[in-house]
Design an enzyme around this catalytic site. Structure first.
Site: not given
Length: 928
Positions: A561, A563, A565
């Site tokens: 995604n 970020c 994670e």
């Protein structure tokens, strides 16, 4: 000739006792004299520091000029030499300041009556209608006393005097409130406790604003009065929000009196100034910019929104509220923004796959806009789109590749600004074998054709194991257009390697039209070079994400995604959705470590809250609703890791820190899986459970074997464990799982500010840093460090100047003990391999991934190569930003005298270059 024997001085104190001579005390005293004359900024300038060093040397030389090797001197003799040195250096004003300093020290040794508060006579306050009334100094005393309650280092008289000194006749009411807050925050840089005092003074303003708006008439309440005021305010607040069309009318059907009785007014005292200002600016509901939502009402509203489908809604809402208000757990920003409102888009992250035709491409871009509108962070898999030179069957022309469409996606993210609250944020992923990968690497460069640049879009490499194996073997790498190697996109591990080699052979036979051969190591070097230069594309590992995915029976993880994670399957028909929240480690600490029972209780409740999000959520696309309802993934993470290490006295660069990362994540993992299995027994399993790793008794810790086997043992991961995993494994096989995925560690950029703790798993960037907003700029010191220095008698204005001068790094401040410097080492002092090792220990317990920033003070090609290859070999699924040091340093100024408009949006603190991340920027905030 005999060597000259060093002189050892003993200082005779005024009480007749003796102590070893310490030259640093002279430096401190002289620095204070310069600060008194030239201002608090002076101590951080090269000129003053050089002068202090020179003058200290002169004084020491004068005191040790006699021939005897061991002798004693009186304190007054030392002070006389300091005055003489200042005069001889021509620093007459500073010498005078030093004389005054000596006098003040003398007075300090003689008890005297404390000075009272100086009040200006006949001051009046101007109301909005122009009428005037006397300034209510008595109420100011009450408010300031409440603000200082329980804060032993906060002097209420000091705040009140500063406030009255800023007042004038005819001052407006809001200016009085501003003066109170500004007075307190002016002392934050030298005493962190003033941050809580400033927050409580801001709270008084919020109370006046919200109570007045809800009750329809001017109202004020002290903190002591809020115990009763919340009870009458809360039901009316819910009605006000419903009438304004902002709150879900269903909230009005709760037992509001029962909920109001559960509110904890004292929890308002736990906010730092940054925490409360963040809430005020961004989260508290308002009508025409007038807030009507108080902080505890905010938390309770969020809790009610997540309890809407519960059987005993009030009991669950209270349970959820307590978790939030105690800062034991915090939901992600979209949930905090929208829970309980008429548009409850509560999910944090969305992952999409873009189809390889115009209709599919623009459908994907349209979905980006719809998902971003309500605060979602986006990860787009662009690998299926054919590359430059590929044939377009419909027009018999040639494709211009994926880059022109990425430019459109970039501009869409900027245009859709999430309801005016923050800019849209998106990350594009491309697999390393894509023919356009070399152009993809250049997307964030500041040079070249602007039509092929995406300055606002994040980018990430989706790297298969085979590529890194070719790098290490010194082999070649072949780039393909996906329309000619269609199945590579959905393959990983051994199956990918076999198909890839077969396509290379087909290319050699002339059966593939578009391909290119490069040296794998050359492409790898270019990837790392561009990563260092621009911070992008990030390095993420396709095979680790897929081989350990619980859902590999039902699809493929094509990207992470925004970020890095989240690792969920995507298809054209399904947009992966994840619902995030984070456990605050610090709130679960005891002197002996983590409170296992409290942590279990928090995790169990948090997983229930996250699962509820799926059912009450407002979905903006059918693809996202379909995926979320079928698989029900959630992402429970953590924050406050660095703070927990400080509290436990564990340096980040240590085996003990790695062990704590391991043990803390094991507990969270165990209890999160247990909680989801409990929910499955209560509510039913998620619909695609059968065939998953869960259904086969393979937990995240067990899936390590799948990765190790696929890489022929070329994985370095500690597989030790402490808890009874056999019992949990049997429970999952018996009861199933409510959620396909349950863990992911997000950046927590804003929610960690709300809780007043360090972000996520990040090391401390600096022990002294600047937060800038439209109110001005103010300096914040690491409170754990300040407490340590106070205990050693080292915390004073000179130390503040030293920290500013050294940009919040302790290494150059020799009077700080070595063990303290080691404990509070900042991000760029830590060997990044320690970050990788700690992340590896966490990753073994996590069914998704973690946002892992890597810091490197002195990057080099060799160092980067070793770092990222070790991240791969240590079993990490993803990495996030590479941060390298810049010439940007902490603001070397004081807060005193700063003014400006209060309650403005905070702006980013200075970031290191090579990774211009905006996760501290309120215009971004990525996932949280």
């Amino acid at each position: 000739m005999a060597a000259e024997q060093p002189v050892e001085l003993t200082v005779i104190r005024r009480d007749g006792s003796s102590t070893p001579f310490d030259a640093t005390k002279i430096s401190v005293a002289v620095t204070k004299a310069f600060l008194a004359v030239e201002g608090a900024d002076a101590g951080a300038t090269h000129r003053v520091r050089d002068l202090v060093t020179d003058l200290t040397g002169r004084v020491v030389g004068a005191l040790t000029s006699r021939g005897d090797a061991r002798r004693s001197v009186q304190v007054e003799d030392i002070q006389d030499q300091v005055e003489l040195a200042l005069m001889r250096a021509g620093e007459h004003q500073v010498a005078r300041a030093y004389v005054l300093y000596r006098e003040e020290r003398t007075k300090a040794r003689t008890p005297a009556d404390a000075a009272g508060v100086t009040e200006k006579p006949a001051l009046t306050v101007r109301a909005t209608d122009g009428t005037r009334s006397p300034l209510d100094v008595d109420r100011l005393r009450v408010i300031v006393a409440e603000a200082a309650a329980g804060l032993d280092a906060v002097d209420p008289e000091l705040i009140l005097n500063e406030t009255l000194g800023a007042c004038y006749d005819g001052i407006a009411q809001h200016e009085v409130e501003l003066a109170l807050v500004m007075a307190a925050r002016g002392f934050v840089e030298t005493e962190p406790q003033y941050s809580f005092a400033a927050s409580r003074l801001l709270l008084d303003q919020i109370r006046r604003e919200a109570l007045g708006r809800v009750h329809g008439e001017p109202r004020q309440a002290s903190q002591a009065e809020m115990a009763e005021a919340y009870a009458t305010y809360f039901p009316q607040y819910i009605r006000t929000g419903i009438e304004a069309g902002q709150l879900d009318p269903e909230l009005g059907t709760f037992d509001l009196e029962r909920l109001a009785a559960a509110i904890r007014p004292d929890a308002d005292l736990d906010f730092t100034f940054l925490s409360l200002q963040t809430l005020y600016d961004r989260y508290l509901l308002h009508i025409d910019k007038v807030r009507y939502e108080l902080p505890q009402a905010f938390f309770l509203r969020v809790a009610m929104g997540m309890a809407l489908r519960e059987d005993d809604r009030e009991a669950r809402a209270i349970q959820f509220y307590e978790l939030l208000s105690l800062f034991r757990f915090m939901s992600s920003t979209p949930t905090l923004f929208n829970s309980g409102t008429t548009r409850p888009q509560l999910s944090s992250c969305f992952l999409t796959t873009v189809e390889d035709d115009l209709a599919g491409i623009f459908h994907g871009i349209r979905n980006n806009a719809l998902l971003a509108k309500y605060s979602g962070g986006l990860g787009n898999d662009w690998t299926p789109v054919r590359g430059i030179g590929a044939r377009i069957r419909g027009t018999n022309g040639e494709s211009q590749g994926v880059v022109p469409f990425l430019k459109i996606a970039n501009d869409t993210a900027v245009a859709v600004n999430q309801g005016g609250k923050r800019k849209g944020a998106v990350c594009a992923y491309l697999e390393t074998w894509h023919i356009d990968i070399e152009e993809f690497l250049d997307l964030r460069k500041n040079t070249g054709d602007e039509r092929r640049r995406t300055h606002d879009m994040n980018t990430a490499n989706w790297v298969p194991d085979l590529f890194l194996q070719r790098v290490e073997a010194g082999g070649e790498w072949t780039l393909f257009s996906p329309n000619e190697v269609i199945d590579l996109h959905d393959l990983y591990g051994t199956a990918f390697a076999e198909a890839y080699v077969a396509y290379e052979a087909a290319a050699d036979r002339g059966e593939i039209r578009v391909f290119k051969r490069v040296k794998a190591v050359d492409l790898w070097r270019r990837m790392l070079t561009v990563l260092f230069e621009t911070g992008h594309p990030w390095i993420t590992f396709k095979d680790a994400c897929n081989l350990r995915s619980p859902q590999q029976h039902d699809g493929v993880v094509h990207s992470s995604n925004l970020c890095t994670e989240i690792t969920l399957n995507t298809t054209v028909e399904e947009t992966a959705v994840c619902n995030l929240g984070s456990v605050n480690l610090v709130a679960h600490l005891t002197a002996d470590g983590l409170d296992a029972d409290l942590l279990r209780d928090t995790v169990k409740t948090a997983v229930r809250m996250l699962d509820n999000v799926i059912d009450v959520n407002f979905y903006t696309t059918p693809e996202s609703e379909r995926a979320n309802q079928r698989h029900r993934p959630v992402g429970l993470g953590l924050m406050g890791f660095a703070d927990a290490l400080f509290a436990l006295r564990i340096p980040y660069s240590s085996d003990a820190a790695v062990e704590f990362a391991d043990s803390s994540m094991e507990q969270i993992s165990y209890h999160a899986i247990e909680a989801s299995s409990d929910l499955a027994a209560e509510r039913g399993r998620y619909s695609t459970y059968d065939g998953s790793l869960w259904s086969k008794g393979i937990l995240p810790i067990d899936s390590l074997e799948l990765l190790t086997s696929a890489r022929n043992g070329d994985v370095i991961v500690d597989e030790s464990r402490r808890l009874d995993w056999d019992t949990l494994r049997a429970k999952v096989l018996r009861d199933g799982m409510r959620n396909s995925n349950v863990m992911a560690i997000a950046p927590t950029a804003t929610i960690s500010n709300i809780c007043g703790v360090s972000q996520s798993i990040e090391p401390t960037y600096s022990n002294l840093f600047v937060k800038s907003n439209m109110s001005g700029e103010f300096t914040v010191a690491n409170p754990y460090l300040v407490a340590d220095l106070k205990a050693r008698g080292l915390w004073d204005q000179v130390m503040v100047s030293d920290l500013k001068y050294h940009d919040g790094v302790l290494a150059g401040i020799e009077r700080i003990p070595a063990e303290v410097r080691e404990l509070y080492a900042t991000a760029f002092e830590i060997d990044p391999q320690w970050l990788v090792k700690a992340a590896s220990r966490r990753q073994k317990w996590i069914d998704q991934a973690q946002s892992l920033n890597l810091y490197m003070a002195k990057p080099s090609g060799r160092a980067l190569d070793e770092l990222y290859r070790s991240a791969w070999r240590f079993g990490l699924k993803t990495t996030y930003y590479l941060r390298s040091q810049s010439a940007t340093h902490v603001e070397k100024s004081t807060l005193k005298g700063t003014d400006g408009r209060l309650n403005a949006v905070p702006v980013a603190i200075p970031e290191p270059t090579g990774a211009v991340c905006s996760i501290d920027d309120p215009d971004c905030e990525a996932c949280q």
